[in-house]
Scaffold this motif. Structure first.
Motif, PDB file in Angstrom:
ATOM      1  N   GLU A   1       0.848  -1.183   0.000  1.00 39.49           N
ATOM      2  CA  GLU A   1       0.000   0.000   0.000  1.00 39.49           C
ATOM      3  C   GLU A   1       0.886   1.235   0.000  1.00 39.49           C
ATOM      4  N   CYS A   2       0.766   2.067  -1.033  1.00 43.55           N
ATOM      5  CA  CYS A   2       1.540   3.307  -1.128  1.00 43.55           C
ATOM      6  C   CYS A   2       1.147   4.208   0.040  1.00 43.55           C
ATOM      7  N   GLN A   3       2.127   4.763   0.720  1.00 42.86           N
ATOM      8  CA  GLN A   3       1.857   5.604   1.878  1.00 42.86           C
ATOM      9  C   GLN A   3       1.462   7.027   1.517  1.00 42.86           C
ATOM     10  N   ASN A   4       1.529   7.373   0.225  1.00 44.21           N
ATOM     11  CA  ASN A   4       1.050   8.682  -0.220  1.00 44.21           C
ATOM     12  C   ASN A   4      -0.410   8.623  -0.645  1.00 44.21           C
ATOM     13  N   CYS A   5      -0.706   7.737  -1.581  1.00 41.41           N
ATOM     14  CA  CYS A   5      -2.050   7.721  -2.172  1.00 41.41           C
ATOM     15  C   CYS A   5      -2.918   6.572  -1.667  1.00 41.41           C
ATOM     16  N   LEU A   6      -2.351   5.676  -0.876  1.00 41.27           N
ATOM     17  CA  LEU A   6      -3.053   4.514  -0.314  1.00 41.27           C
ATOM     18  C   LEU A   6      -3.580   3.559  -1.378  1.00 41.27           C
ATOM     19  N   GLN A   7      -2.972   3.587  -2.550  1.00 39.80           N
ATOM     20  CA  GLN A   7      -3.326   2.675  -3.626  1.00 39.80           C
ATOM     21  C   GLN A   7      -2.275   1.559  -3.697  1.00 39.80           C
ATOM     22  N   MET A   8      -2.543   0.593  -4.580  1.00 39.58           N
ATOM     23  CA  MET A   8      -1.655  -0.545  -4.739  1.00 39.58           C
ATOM     24  C   MET A   8      -0.337  -0.132  -5.404  1.00 39.58           C
ATOM     25  N   LEU A   9       0.740  -0.689  -4.887  1.00 37.43           N
ATOM     26  CA  LEU A   9       2.080  -0.440  -5.406  1.00 37.43           C
ATOM     27  C   LEU A   9       2.771  -1.789  -5.547  1.00 37.43           C
ATOM     28  N   GLN A  10       3.168  -2.147  -6.768  1.00 37.23           N
ATOM     29  CA  GLN A  10       3.876  -3.412  -6.970  1.00 37.23           C
ATOM     30  C   GLN A  10       5.346  -3.210  -6.622  1.00 37.23           C
ATOM     31  N   TRP A  11       5.861  -4.072  -5.729  1.00 39.42           N
ATOM     32  CA  TRP A  11       7.226  -3.951  -5.250  1.00 39.42           C
ATOM     33  C   TRP A  11       7.982  -5.251  -5.563  1.00 39.42           C
ATOM     34  N   PRO A  12       8.781  -5.257  -6.635  1.00 41.19           N
ATOM     35  CA  PRO A  12       9.535  -6.469  -6.968  1.00 41.19           C
ATOM     36  C   PRO A  12      10.704  -6.677  -5.997  1.00 41.19           C
ATOM     37  N   ILE A  13      10.906  -7.930  -5.620  1.00 40.06           N
ATOM     38  CA  ILE A  13      11.985  -8.274  -4.698  1.00 40.06           C
ATOM     39  C   ILE A  13      12.748  -9.464  -5.260  1.00 40.06           C
ATOM     40  N   LYS A  14      14.047  -9.323  -5.324  1.00 38.13           N
ATOM     41  CA  LYS A  14      14.953 -10.426  -5.636  1.00 38.13           C
ATOM     42  C   LYS A  14      16.095 -10.276  -4.646  1.00 38.13           C
ATOM     43  N   HIS A  15      16.098 -11.125  -3.627  1.00 40.94           N
ATOM     44  CA  HIS A  15      17.000 -10.944  -2.482  1.00 40.94           C
ATOM     45  C   HIS A  15      17.849 -12.197  -2.266  1.00 40.94           C
ATOM     46  N   ALA A  16      19.155 -11.992  -2.170  1.00 36.61           N
ATOM     47  CA  ALA A  16      20.079 -13.089  -1.872  1.00 36.61           C
ATOM     48  C   ALA A  16      20.108 -13.346  -0.371  1.00 36.61           C
ATOM     49  N   ILE A  17      20.127 -14.613  -0.014  1.00 35.32           N
ATOM     50  CA  ILE A  17      20.146 -15.022   1.392  1.00 35.32           C
ATOM     51  C   ILE A  17      21.483 -15.674   1.698  1.00 35.32           C
ATOM     52  N   LYS A  18      22.083 -15.263   2.805  1.00 32.58           N
ATOM     53  CA  LYS A  18      23.346 -15.849   3.253  1.00 32.58           C
ATOM     54  C   LYS A  18      23.316 -15.890   4.775  1.00 32.58           C
ATOM     55  N   LEU A  19      22.934 -17.051   5.312  1.00 28.87           N
ATOM     56  CA  LEU A  19      22.742 -17.197   6.748  1.00 28.87           C
ATOM     57  C   LEU A  19      23.694 -18.234   7.328  1.00 28.87           C
ATOM     58  N   GLY A  20      24.200 -17.959   8.520  1.00 31.49           N
ATOM     59  CA  GLY A  20      24.967 -18.934   9.282  1.00 31.49           C
ATOM     60  C   GLY A  20      24.073 -19.500  10.369  1.00 31.49           C
ATOM     61  N   ILE A  21      23.975 -20.809  10.430  1.00 29.56           N
ATOM     62  CA  ILE A  21      23.090 -21.460  11.407  1.00 29.56           C
ATOM     63  C   ILE A  21      23.833 -21.537  12.744  1.00 29.56           C
ATOM     64  N   VAL A  22      23.238 -20.905  13.767  1.00 27.75           N
ATOM     65  CA  VAL A  22      23.856 -20.864  15.097  1.00 27.75           C
ATOM     66  C   VAL A  22      22.838 -21.283  16.153  1.00 27.75           C
ATOM     67  N   THR A  23      23.371 -21.751  17.294  1.00 23.59           N
ATOM     68  CA  THR A  23      22.496 -22.159  18.399  1.00 23.59           C
ATOM     69  C   THR A  23      22.664 -21.259  19.620  1.00 23.59           C
ATOM     70  N   SER A  24      23.592 -20.284  19.547  1.00 23.42           N
ATOM     71  CA  SER A  24      23.786 -19.370  20.670  1.00 23.42           C
ATOM     72  C   SER A  24      24.213 -17.996  20.151  1.00 23.42           C
ATOM     73  N   LEU A  25      24.068 -16.988  20.990  1.00 25.05           N
ATOM     74  CA  LEU A  25      24.490 -15.643  20.613  1.00 25.05           C
ATOM     75  C   LEU A  25      26.014 -15.550  20.497  1.00 25.05           C
ATOM     76  N   ASP A  26      26.720 -16.372  21.257  1.00 27.08           N
ATOM     77  CA  ASP A  26      28.177 -16.404  21.168  1.00 27.08           C
ATOM     78  C   ASP A  26      28.618 -16.882  19.778  1.00 27.08           C
ATOM     79  N   GLN A  27      27.951 -17.902  19.264  1.00 24.62           N
ATOM     80  CA  GLN A  27      28.252 -18.390  17.910  1.00 24.62           C
ATOM     81  C   GLN A  27      27.899 -17.321  16.873  1.00 24.62           C
ATOM     82  N   ALA A  28      26.827 -16.585  17.101  1.00 21.74           N
ATOM     83  CA  ALA A  28      26.410 -15.534  16.166  1.00 21.74           C
ATOM     84  C   ALA A  28      27.462 -14.435  16.086  1.00 21.74           C
TER      85      ALA A  28
END
Length: 175
Positions: free
Chosen positions: A70-97
């Protein structure tokens, strides 16, 4: 590779097996996005590759979609294309993070299985703008005379110097 994405995944197990997930998640299943969407139609294409680099369990891949915000100016529909690369490290504690390489974001897991849609939804929320707006001036100009267009009035009115009164007083010697 799975033809259909599972609801729950075990990232550490998938990393050990060098697993790969490809598929689509309907936008309507992404509950936390509901408030900022104009419409929940469409799907998010997901490609995730799990693996290990030494001791580091990782998830890499990308998500791709076109969200209807929803456009915050006109409150009409706004198409927002997203192509996002993901790069995550799997951790079990904040120390590992804290010890993750700089180009990895942490994926903190408590138990073995987590919702796949939560990973996708987190990544989408991170790349969405705070105030989505059309790239053009989308505010509708009213032709009704009772409506005042402040931007035009400001441009037409000559600018008055706020210190002009002080200048007059100084010139007359009253100061």
């Amino acid at each position: 590779m799975l033809a259909r994405l599972p609801e729950f995944i075990d990232p550490l197990h998938l990393a050990d097996k060098r697993g790969e997930l490809k598929g689509q998640i309907p936008v309507s299943k992404l509950d936390r996005l509901a408030d900022i969407l104009f419409s929940d139609t469409g799907a998010v294409a997901v490609e995730l590759y799990f693996g290990r680099e030494g001791k580091l369990a990782k998830v890499e891949g990308q998500i791709e979609t076109v969200l209807e915000l929803e456009c915050q100016n006109c409150l009409q529909m706004l198409q927002w294309p997203i192509k996002h690369a993901i790069k995550l490290g799997i951790v079990t504690s904040l120390d590992q993070a804290d010890r993750l390489p700089e180009d990895y974001e942490p994926l903190l897991i408590d138990e073995g299985k987590i919702l796949l849609k939560n990973i996708v939804e987190d990544e989408l929320l991170l790349v969405l703008p705070t105030f989505p707006k059309h790239p053009h001036n989308c505010l509708v100009q009213e032709t009704d005379n009772s409506e005042v267009d402040f931007s035009q009035n400001e441009q037409q009115a000559p600018k008055q110097n706020p210190f002009s009164i002080l200048a007059k007083l100084k010139n007359t010697g009253d100061l």
